[in-house]
Design a protein around this motif. Structure first.
Motif: not given
Lengths: 383, 237
Positions: A4, A8, B13-16, B34, B37-39, B41-43, B45-46, B133
């Protein structure tokens, strides 16, 4: 969980990477090419009050000066008129035989010997008998009395008698009116001579011995000149003294009479129907800011009398006239008294004092200054 | 914050570009969001994967269980493997059953109680695994917008200080700082929205699975109870 997390992270990396490379700075707004409007703040008086128009017309919806006749258009002209060059002077109308002008012009006419005639001709014929109310008529009689033969018109003179001092005038005015009657060469000669040489000339010009008594009269009257001045203005102008004084004025008048076309005015053409209005586009009043500036000046010159300082709301309205050069014309008058004499006097003195220092008045509004009313009130004047 | 640098109006004025010209507090907030958000989505998906697997396993087990196979045989098959869900509950119950009978349990009532306890324990352990989780998703869903807002407020504060320093209120001077600050809120919302949706979906899925397992546990408990009664009757006979 590992799967996961990996998924992600890969997902986020993909999204962020995609975002970084595709989501560039949004295109800048293109400002519309709109022309900017210059905005002036115009005091409403200029618009709402006296607008340029024709003094003799009736009031119409739209103020407009007399329609112009010249077809050619002058570029960038601001003032309305028939001129070929834009000038600031008021339009002078065509010289018309107005009775008022005649009285003034007759005495002066002599200098330009030929010009007076065309204008005066219509009247001279009638003047002798009908005796137009103008003072000119009486003037002629004495002269003609002296020379009964050449001119028979004198007889109608019963009216001249009404005027108390007809005799004196004739002596001087004689020349002027003598001309209209070309029948007598003598008279014309007299006229010219008398005007050029002034009062001294009179005796010489008079060809007939009978004429001499008149010069005496004339002198006697010149001595009385002050009286005459007071009583009758036309006579004054006719007198030699004034001529020397008012050469410029004479020139102006003769110029006026000279023109058969209107002069002055601007070069902008107008096609609108004329409507009642003033010479210029000025408002009738000083604007608030101009009034404030004037008040500021006056308050600097004003010393409130010690007794009135605590009196609080004393209000005096003072009216004064200002001439074209911006100097005080005559003594200011108290329009509305405050009830405290020393207070009123202090206000009058303030105006006089400021006049000594030099009043600064808005340029180009001379017409409006001519009469100014100022309210003297300690709170208004910032005291 | 000592050196408040005025955002260069010509900056990217770009995101970066916006990210790079942000202050360190805002950067930290953005990086944290961020990571969250990663975590998240990891959860997500898992959980999706594990729930799907579990559902498949439950289906297969139910199929096998109701296929008429003897419990002993089934137990022998499952005991050697690592089991999840209903299998785990079944194995726990059977193990207790075996232990009690092999040693010759005297009281069937106590045996029943012990088996129920063992099944409850297995069920709880399974539920824990299911719902573990999900709480993080709930937290992110409610807190991320606030964290983003915090970054924005700090960023706007900084940019206003810079504007005050520059003595110019030109929009070109004001805009980049505010855009950069708002990026923090955007990221916060980006993390929070999927978290909230996923939390709601996953918790309801977990609830359904839990109900299914509880139902199985009750049913199996009834079956075992009947078996115990039969054995007691046999012994008595």
């Amino acid at each position: 969980m590992k799967a996961g997390l990996t998924t992600s992270v890969i997902l986020h990396a993909a999204v962020i990477g995609f975002g970084l490379f595709t989501l560039r700075a949004p295109p800048a707004f293109q400002p519309m090419n709109v022309e900017s409007f210059p905005v002036d703040i115009v005091p409403v008086e200029d618009v709402a009050q006296s607008l340029q128009g024709d003094k003799k017309s009736t009031v119409r919806d739209k103020p407009a000066p007399k329609p112009t006749e010249r077809p050619d258009i002058v570029a960038d002209a601001q003032k309305i008129g028939e001129n070929s060059v834009d000038t600031d002077q008021p339009v002078t109308p065509t010289a018309k035989p107005k009775p008022v002008e005649n009285t003034e012009s007759a005495p002066k006419a002599p200098t330009p010997t030929e010009k007076p005639k065309p204008e005066d001709t219509p009247k001279p014929k009638e003047e002798p008998k009908p005796t137009p109310a103008t003072e000119v008529a009486p003037a002629e009689q004495p002269k003609q009395d002296v020379k009964p033969d050449p001119v028979k018109q004198p007889e109608p003179k019963p009216q001249p008698v009404k005027e108390p001092e007809p005799a004196p005038k004739p002596a001087e005015q004689k020349p002027a009116e003598a001309k209209p009657e070309p029948a007598k060469p003598d008279a014309v000669a007299e006229a010219i001579a008398s005007e050029q040489t002034e009062s001294v000339a009179l005796p010489n010009s008079a060809p007939a011995p009978e004429a001499k008594p008149r010069p005496e009269q004339a002198q006697a009257e010149t001595a009385k000149a002050p009286d005459r001045k007071n009583s009758e203005k036309p006579v004054k102008e006719a007198s030699s003294r004034q001529k020397s004084e008012d050469d410029a004025f004479n020139d102006k008048v003769s110029a006026l009479l000279n023109k058969d076309k209107p002069s002055g005015g601007g070069a902008k053409r107008s096609s609108q129907q004329s409507s009642l209005g003033g010479d210029r586009n000025n408002g009738q009043k000083l604007s608030n800011s101009e009034m404030g500036a004037l008040r500021d000046q006056l308050s600097g010159c004003w010393t409130i009398p010690a007794g009135a300082q605590d009196a609080g709301n004393l209000v005096a309205v003072i009216r004064f006239n200002v001439d074209q050069s911006g100097k005080l014309d005559g003594r200011p008058t108290v329009q509305t008294s405050s009830g405290n004499r020393s207070y009123d006097e202090s206000a009058v003195r303030a105006i006089q004092k400021c006049d000594q220092a030099g009043l600064v008045l808005p340029a180009g509004k001379q017409d409006i200054w001519s009469e100014i009313q100022v309210t003297f009130n300690p709170s208004d004047m910032g005291m | 914050m000592e050196n408040i640098a005025l955002a260069d109006p010509g900056a990217q004025l770009s995101i970066w570009g916006l990210f790079m010209q942000a202050g360190w507090v805002v950067k930290l907030v953005m990086l944290g969001l961020i990571g969250a958000s990663v975590w998240t989505w990891a959860i997500v998906v898992d959980k999706l994967v594990s729930f799907a697997r579990l559902r498949v396993a439950l289906n297969r087990f139910e199929q096998v269980f109701w296929s008429g196979q003897s419990l002993e045989e089934l137990y022998r098959n499952l005991a050697e493997r690592k089991t999840v869900g209903m299998g785990a509950i079944f194995v726990a119950a059977m193990r207790e059953w075996k232990k009690s009978f092999e040693k010759g349990a005297k009281s069937p009532l106590a045996l029943q109680t012990r088996i129920d306890k063992a099944m409850d324990l297995a069920l709880t352990r399974e539920m824990e695994r299911l719902e573990g989780r999900l709480g993080f998703l709930a937290t992110i869903g409610s807190a991320a917008p606030f964290i983003g807002l915090f970054g924005t407020v700090v960023g706007i504060m900084t940019s206003f200080q810079a504007i005050a320093g520059s003595k110019s209120t030109n929009l070109a001077v004001v805009a980049p700082g505010i855009a950069e600050a708002l990026l923090a809120t955007a990221i916060g919302l980006l993390a929070a929205i999927p978290a909230v949706i996923a939390y709601n979906k996953l918790s309801s899925d977990a609830g359904k699975i839990a109900v299914r397992m509880e139902g199985f546990a009750d049913e199996f408990s009834a079956i075992l109870s009947r078996q115990i009664d039969e054995k007691v009757a046999q012994k008595a006979a």
